[in-house]
Design a protein around this motif. Structure first.
Motif, PDB file in Angstrom:
ATOM      1  N   LEU A 355       0.849  -1.192   0.000  1.00  0.00           N
ATOM      2  CA  LEU A 355       0.000   0.000   0.000  1.00  0.00           C
ATOM      3  C   LEU A 355       0.883   1.240   0.000  1.00  0.00           C
ATOM      4  O   LEU A 355       1.805   1.349   0.806  1.00  0.00           O
ATOM      5  N   ILE A 356       0.604   2.149  -0.917  1.00  0.00           N
ATOM      6  CA  ILE A 356       1.298   3.440  -0.975  1.00  0.00           C
ATOM      7  C   ILE A 356       0.360   4.498  -0.417  1.00  0.00           C
ATOM      8  O   ILE A 356      -0.761   4.649  -0.905  1.00  0.00           O
ATOM      9  N   ARG A 357       0.818   5.209   0.606  1.00  0.00           N
ATOM     10  CA  ARG A 357      -0.016   6.262   1.191  1.00  0.00           C
ATOM     11  C   ARG A 357       0.697   7.601   1.082  1.00  0.00           C
ATOM     12  O   ARG A 357       1.865   7.729   1.473  1.00  0.00           O
ATOM     13  N   GLY A 358       0.013   8.578   0.546  1.00  0.00           N
ATOM     14  CA  GLY A 358       0.568   9.926   0.443  1.00  0.00           C
ATOM     15  C   GLY A 358      -0.317  10.916   1.168  1.00  0.00           C
ATOM     16  O   GLY A 358      -1.529  10.925   0.972  1.00  0.00           O
ATOM     17  N   ILE A 359       0.277  11.744   2.029  1.00  0.00           N
ATOM     18  CA  ILE A 359      -0.438  12.790   2.745  1.00  0.00           C
ATOM     19  C   ILE A 359       0.189  14.132   2.357  1.00  0.00           C
ATOM     20  O   ILE A 359       1.408  14.285   2.387  1.00  0.00           O
ATOM     21  N   LYS A 360      -0.629  15.096   2.010  1.00  0.00           N
ATOM     22  CA  LYS A 360      -0.123  16.399   1.574  1.00  0.00           C
ATOM     23  C   LYS A 360       0.738  17.057   2.638  1.00  0.00           C
ATOM     24  O   LYS A 360       0.420  17.026   3.832  1.00  0.00           O
ATOM     25  N   GLU A 361       1.850  17.653   2.206  1.00  0.00           N
ATOM     26  CA  GLU A 361       2.689  18.444   3.102  1.00  0.00           C
ATOM     27  C   GLU A 361       3.302  19.584   2.296  1.00  0.00           C
ATOM     28  O   GLU A 361       3.033  19.737   1.115  1.00  0.00           O
ATOM     29  N   ASN A 362       4.142  20.360   2.946  1.00  0.00           N
ATOM     30  CA  ASN A 362       4.796  21.486   2.275  1.00  0.00           C
ATOM     31  C   ASN A 362       6.309  21.335   2.359  1.00  0.00           C
ATOM     32  O   ASN A 362       6.968  21.957   3.196  1.00  0.00           O
ATOM     33  N   PRO A 363       6.910  20.499   1.501  1.00  0.00           N
ATOM     34  CA  PRO A 363       8.348  20.287   1.547  1.00  0.00           C
ATOM     35  C   PRO A 363       9.107  21.534   1.113  1.00  0.00           C
ATOM     36  O   PRO A 363       8.626  22.309   0.283  1.00  0.00           O
ATOM     37  N   ASN A 364      10.305  21.715   1.670  1.00  0.00           N
ATOM     38  CA  ASN A 364      11.104  22.879   1.280  1.00  0.00           C
ATOM     39  C   ASN A 364      11.839  22.616  -0.031  1.00  0.00           C
ATOM     40  O   ASN A 364      11.927  21.476  -0.507  1.00  0.00           O
TER      41      ASN A 364
END
Length: 398
Positions: A355-364
């Motif tokens: 399972l691939i899970r992606g959660i939105k973030e704000n990478p620099n």
């Protein structure tokens, strides 16, 4: 408090079997392990302490008798600055200073849990409780007992809900959602998981929601809509259509895609980005593209030497499958998501267990630049131009 008193405190609790959990962290110097977690267990009627010791992001386990555990404590005390000790009577935090130890203790009245190594698994959807959609789908009887032939599906549904539960908690922590959520299940099929999500949101989370299941098979969708109608399920809808054409909802909070075959997973990821999804969960299936393209380019860095994987078809197929999912996870990171790749269900139940899970973030910017470099090196090593590269690149944050 000096070292001898700390040792005696720990020794007494270990001897009396009062320990429920110990965490030793903040390593001193260059000790072999960066963190140690200790838990009591009963294995084959023998009481032991299980040591989970972390080194280089890997966990090493060992089972010790009470005497062996106490003997090891003196070494552990010397090599960590922070100890958190949970007992049946108190939660104890100990910080090691330059000359002394500072201790803070908080009383509790914790219920003693079973220490059995093979204790009965507790599920989000408990067996014994009649659940209408599970009864209708033939997974359990009217008495709430799961049919033997359906137990694997029952476990899969619960595992799915565990991931959903963790994801919703993270979305709430990040303030992406509050008490309302919009979710889409791409390639819903018979909709076991779509119905499970509806039940979970309504009866466990007590949230308001909009849930949509999408699939290409018209007869299956008609059947799902009939079940929803018969069970008086509100705010759930099943649609016939292709993932690429879906436009029913905007600004979706969660999309889920289970066993979408080959590039259908890639189009699910793309649609998640188009819908500005806060969380994307995908369980890929039948990853043929990488295997075919890698096999056609024997001049790539992957085949630059006598490759023990590349010369065996079945090994190349398995490698290509893992390489595909690694590329998907990395691509989502470049689109501004924090990703995790996890086991969806035990291997004995299905080989399609990633399972691939992606959660939105704000990478620099620096982080993204490093990931882009890693992405290009990885693609060159494999010697291919994946479809996903074309689909997702417009959404890269760099």
């Amino acid at each position: 408090m000096d070292k001898e008193k700390v040792f005696e405190l720990l020794k007494e609790n270990f001897e009396n079997k009062n320990i429920t959990k110990c965490i030793f962290s903040n390593m001193k110097g260059d000790y072999e392990y960066t963190k140690i977690i200790i838990k009591p267990l009963i294995i084959k009627n023998n009481f032991i302490y299980q040591f989970e010791q972390f080194k280089n992001n890997k966990a090493y386990h060992s089972n010790l008798t009470i005497e062996e555990a106490i003997q090891k404590l003196s070494t552990i005390i010397e090599n960590f600055y922070q100890y958190v000790v949970f007992t049946t009577e108190a939660d104890i935090q100990i910080i090691r200073g330059k000359k002394d130890f500072n201790m803070k203790s908080t009383c509790n009245q914790k219920e003693i849990c079973s220490l059995e190594h093979n204790k009965v698994k507790r599920y989000i959807l408990e067996e014994g409780t009649p659940i209408p959609f599970l009864i209708r789908l033939g997974i359990m009887g009217e008495d709430g007992k799961v049919f033997k032939k359906s137990y694997d599906k029952f476990r899969q549904i619960n595992k799915y809900l565990e991931f959903i539960d963790e994801t919703i908690k993270e979305l709430k922590n990040k303030k992406y959602i509050d008490t309302h959520i919009k979710a889409v299940d791409f390639g819903c099929g018979k909709s076991y998981l779509t119905f499970a999500l509806h039940y979970y949101l309504k009866n466990i989370q007590n949230m308001t929601f909009e849930v949509i299941g999408l699939d290409l098979k018209k007869d299956v969708i008609e059947h799902c809509n009939q079940i929803a109608k018969d069970l008086n399920m509100e705010n759930i809808e099943f649609l016939t259509g292709d993932i690429k054409d879906f436009n029913k909802l905007k600004n979706v909070d969660l999309i889920f895609s289970l066993h979408a075959c080959n590039n259908a997973t890639d189009y699910s990821l793309l649609k998640g980005l188009e819908l500005d999804a806060k969380a994307i969960l995908a369980v890929p299936c039948c990853q043929h593209e990488f295997n075919q393209k890698m096999s056609q380019n024997k001049k790539s860095e992957f085949f630059a030497f006598e490759n023990p994987i590349g010369k065996h078809g079945i090994l190349l197929e398995k490698f290509a499958s893992l390489a595909t999912d690694a590329f998907r996870a990395l691509s989502l990171e470049l689109c501004g998501y924090k990703t995790q790749v996890m086991e969806f269900i035990d291997m004995e139940h299905t080989p399609k267990n990633i399972l691939i899970r992606g959660i939105k973030e704000n990478p620099n910017k620096n982080t993204l630049e490093k990931k882009l470099q890693e992405y290009e090196v990885y693609k060159k090593f494999l010697g291919i131009e994946p479809l996903l590269d074309t689909l997702l690149k417009p959404y890269f944050k760099i």
